[in-house]
Scaffold this motif. Sequence first.
Motif, PDB file in Angstrom:
ATOM      1  N   PRO A 190       0.836  -1.207   0.000  1.00  0.00           N
ATOM      2  CA  PRO A 190       0.000   0.000   0.000  1.00  0.00           C
ATOM      3  C   PRO A 190       0.868   1.252   0.000  1.00  0.00           C
ATOM      4  N   GLU A 191       0.462   2.266  -0.743  1.00  0.00           N
ATOM      5  CA  GLU A 191       1.258   3.483  -0.883  1.00  0.00           C
ATOM      6  C   GLU A 191       1.539   4.135   0.471  1.00  0.00           C
ATOM      7  N   ASN A 192       0.543   4.105   1.367  1.00  0.00           N
ATOM      8  CA  ASN A 192       0.727   4.769   2.665  1.00  0.00           C
ATOM      9  C   ASN A 192       1.663   4.000   3.585  1.00  0.00           C
ATOM     10  N   GLN A 193       2.025   2.784   3.202  1.00  0.00           N
ATOM     11  CA  GLN A 193       2.933   1.977   4.025  1.00  0.00           C
ATOM     12  C   GLN A 193       4.398   2.165   3.605  1.00  0.00           C
ATOM     13  N   LYS A 194       4.649   2.346   2.320  1.00  0.00           N
ATOM     14  CA  LYS A 194       6.047   2.316   1.859  1.00  0.00           C
ATOM     15  C   LYS A 194       6.698   3.691   1.759  1.00  0.00           C
ATOM     16  N   PHE A 195       5.925   4.769   1.573  1.00  0.00           N
ATOM     17  CA  PHE A 195       6.508   6.085   1.349  1.00  0.00           C
ATOM     18  C   PHE A 195       6.556   6.936   2.614  1.00  0.00           C
ATOM     19  N   GLU A 196       7.480   7.885   2.612  1.00  0.00           N
ATOM     20  CA  GLU A 196       7.431   8.957   3.588  1.00  0.00           C
ATOM     21  C   GLU A 196       6.255   9.871   3.238  1.00  0.00           C
ATOM     22  N   LYS A 197       6.020  10.889   4.043  1.00  0.00           N
ATOM     23  CA  LYS A 197       4.860  11.755   3.842  1.00  0.00           C
ATOM     24  C   LYS A 197       4.904  12.508   2.519  1.00  0.00           C
ATOM     25  N   ASN A 198       6.109  12.710   1.967  1.00  0.00           N
ATOM     26  CA  ASN A 198       6.208  13.443   0.696  1.00  0.00           C
ATOM     27  C   ASN A 198       5.900  12.566  -0.514  1.00  0.00           C
ATOM     28  N   PHE A 199       5.664  11.262  -0.314  1.00  0.00           N
ATOM     29  CA  PHE A 199       5.368  10.312  -1.382  1.00  0.00           C
ATOM     30  C   PHE A 199       6.460  10.244  -2.441  1.00  0.00           C
ATOM     31  N   LEU A 200       7.686  10.610  -2.061  1.00  0.00           N
ATOM     32  CA  LEU A 200       8.819  10.529  -2.981  1.00  0.00           C
ATOM     33  C   LEU A 200       9.816   9.466  -2.549  1.00  0.00           C
ATOM     34  N   TYR A 201      10.071   9.378  -1.243  1.00  0.00           N
ATOM     35  CA  TYR A 201      11.132   8.514  -0.747  1.00  0.00           C
ATOM     36  C   TYR A 201      10.569   7.375   0.102  1.00  0.00           C
ATOM     37  N   ILE A 202      11.239   6.225   0.033  1.00  0.00           N
ATOM     38  CA  ILE A 202      10.808   5.059   0.799  1.00  0.00           C
ATOM     39  C   ILE A 202      11.152   5.279   2.271  1.00  0.00           C
ATOM     40  N   ASN A 203      10.210   4.970   3.164  1.00  0.00           N
ATOM     41  CA  ASN A 203      10.471   5.227   4.584  1.00  0.00           C
ATOM     42  C   ASN A 203      11.423   4.182   5.169  1.00  0.00           C
ATOM     43  N   SER A 204      12.052   4.535   6.279  1.00  0.00           N
ATOM     44  CA  SER A 204      13.089   3.698   6.886  1.00  0.00           C
ATOM     45  C   SER A 204      12.548   2.349   7.345  1.00  0.00           C
ATOM     46  N   LYS A 205      11.334   2.337   7.879  1.00  0.00           N
ATOM     47  CA  LYS A 205      10.754   1.084   8.367  1.00  0.00           C
ATOM     48  C   LYS A 205      10.604   0.077   7.231  1.00  0.00           C
ATOM     49  N   THR A 206      10.167   0.538   6.069  1.00  0.00           N
ATOM     50  CA  THR A 206      10.007  -0.353   4.914  1.00  0.00           C
ATOM     51  C   THR A 206      11.354  -0.879   4.445  1.00  0.00           C
ATOM     52  N   LYS A 207      12.371  -0.004   4.436  1.00  0.00           N
ATOM     53  CA  LYS A 207      13.706  -0.436   4.010  1.00  0.00           C
ATOM     54  C   LYS A 207      14.265  -1.501   4.956  1.00  0.00           C
ATOM     55  N   LYS A 208      14.053  -1.310   6.260  1.00  0.00           N
ATOM     56  CA  LYS A 208      14.622  -2.235   7.245  1.00  0.00           C
ATOM     57  C   LYS A 208      13.820  -3.523   7.356  1.00  0.00           C
ATOM     58  N   LYS A 209      12.490  -3.425   7.313  1.00  0.00           N
ATOM     59  CA  LYS A 209      11.636  -4.576   7.593  1.00  0.00           C
ATOM     60  C   LYS A 209      11.270  -5.389   6.355  1.00  0.00           C
ATOM     61  N   ILE A 210      11.349  -4.774   5.169  1.00  0.00           N
ATOM     62  CA  ILE A 210      10.913  -5.470   3.957  1.00  0.00           C
ATOM     63  C   ILE A 210      12.050  -5.631   2.952  1.00  0.00           C
ATOM     64  N   ILE A 211      12.698  -4.517   2.576  1.00  0.00           N
ATOM     65  CA  ILE A 211      13.727  -4.581   1.532  1.00  0.00           C
ATOM     66  C   ILE A 211      14.942  -5.370   1.996  1.00  0.00           C
ATOM     67  N   LEU A 212      15.454  -5.047   3.177  1.00  0.00           N
ATOM     68  CA  LEU A 212      16.670  -5.688   3.679  1.00  0.00           C
ATOM     69  C   LEU A 212      16.511  -7.201   3.842  1.00  0.00           C
ATOM     70  N   PRO A 213      15.439  -7.701   4.460  1.00  0.00           N
ATOM     71  CA  PRO A 213      15.265  -9.158   4.582  1.00  0.00           C
ATOM     72  C   PRO A 213      15.166  -9.851   3.215  1.00  0.00           C
ATOM     73  N   GLU A 214      14.469  -9.230   2.263  1.00  0.00           N
ATOM     74  CA  GLU A 214      14.366  -9.832   0.929  1.00  0.00           C
ATOM     75  C   GLU A 214      15.735  -9.869   0.250  1.00  0.00           C
ATOM     76  N   PHE A 215      16.515  -8.819   0.409  1.00  0.00           N
ATOM     77  CA  PHE A 215      17.858  -8.755  -0.174  1.00  0.00           C
ATOM     78  C   PHE A 215      18.729  -9.880   0.387  1.00  0.00           C
ATOM     79  N   LYS A 216      18.691 -10.064   1.698  1.00  0.00           N
ATOM     80  CA  LYS A 216      19.494 -11.116   2.325  1.00  0.00           C
ATOM     81  C   LYS A 216      19.013 -12.513   1.888  1.00  0.00           C
ATOM     82  N   LYS A 217      17.716 -12.668   1.795  1.00  0.00           N
ATOM     83  CA  LYS A 217      17.166 -13.974   1.432  1.00  0.00           C
ATOM     84  C   LYS A 217      17.547 -14.378   0.012  1.00  0.00           C
TER      85      LYS A 217
END
Length: 305
Positions: free
Chosen positions: A275-302
């Motif tokens: 969902p858009e409101n889950q992955k972006f910061e409030k400016n809807f331009l940059y991915i928020n830190s929680k998404t990078k740590k909890k979703i992107i990083l685990p997938e990258f390692k896997k």
Amino acid sequence: MHFMSKFHKEVKKEEKKIDIDKIFNLKKNRDIILPLGSCFLDEFCYHLDGDGFRVCHQKKKNYIIKMDRPSNEKGFQFFYGNFYNPLNLLDNLERIILKKWRFRKTDFTFSEKFDHFINFYIKSRYKTKNLNKLLNHLQKIDNYLLNEIKKSTVILLCFDGTEVWIDKFSKKAWHTFYGNYFNQKAFKNQAKLKVLNYSELKSVINKIIRLLSKIGKKKKFILLNSPHSLITTYTDKDNQIADWYAKSTFLSVFSDIQNSNIAYFPIFEILNNLPENQKFEKNFLYINSKTKKKIILPEFKKLFF
């Protein structure tokens, strides 16, 4: 200029997951990662480094030189997101590795507005009124990058778009647009816009990989399609259409050049199923830190480690 972010409406959609088998079997405590490309790598590799990955960057000098002395401005003299478009990276690699060309005084201009010299071809992160000091700093950057390429075993490639400003005199790709953003006229009419098509982009990416593979340790390459939205376009297209064109062109090229040493990390596709409101910061331009740590990083390692 952010034409779409302020009025961007929140889009809610069902969350889905992409399941992909492991691609590489890299070792976290052994392999050395060198990120080359857009500013998204600044953010992503910040979290890789924090998670204990071995990432190339200049940790000790965590400030930008400003008017010949350290300032309070946060940032690194040489960090990850120094190359926004692939042709600019290729041109600089040919300059640094192959010695095909070198900087001339015409490759610099003094900005009256910002009160320091600017180089058209590389992001120096060094603000000075003294051209010789800037030249010396760029030589340090070149030497640093060359050493990091030699020792790296994994290289991440990620770029913002396919639009490139080509200098009319040197025929090299500018680091970014320099000129009047409102009428989109290049500085002194010195550069012209080029939009890389599939075959051109494929040729550039292949040349980058071949060149990086020639020096130092044996390498694996991981290709990323930047999840950041294109901030602005210099074509006559709608900004969203230009963004889709760039991302689809990168996806086509990255998919077609995969082999045993080159893999695609579907970060754009993974995030596109959130969902858009889950992955972006409030400016809807940059991915928020929680998404990078909890979703992107685990997938990258896997997928790769």
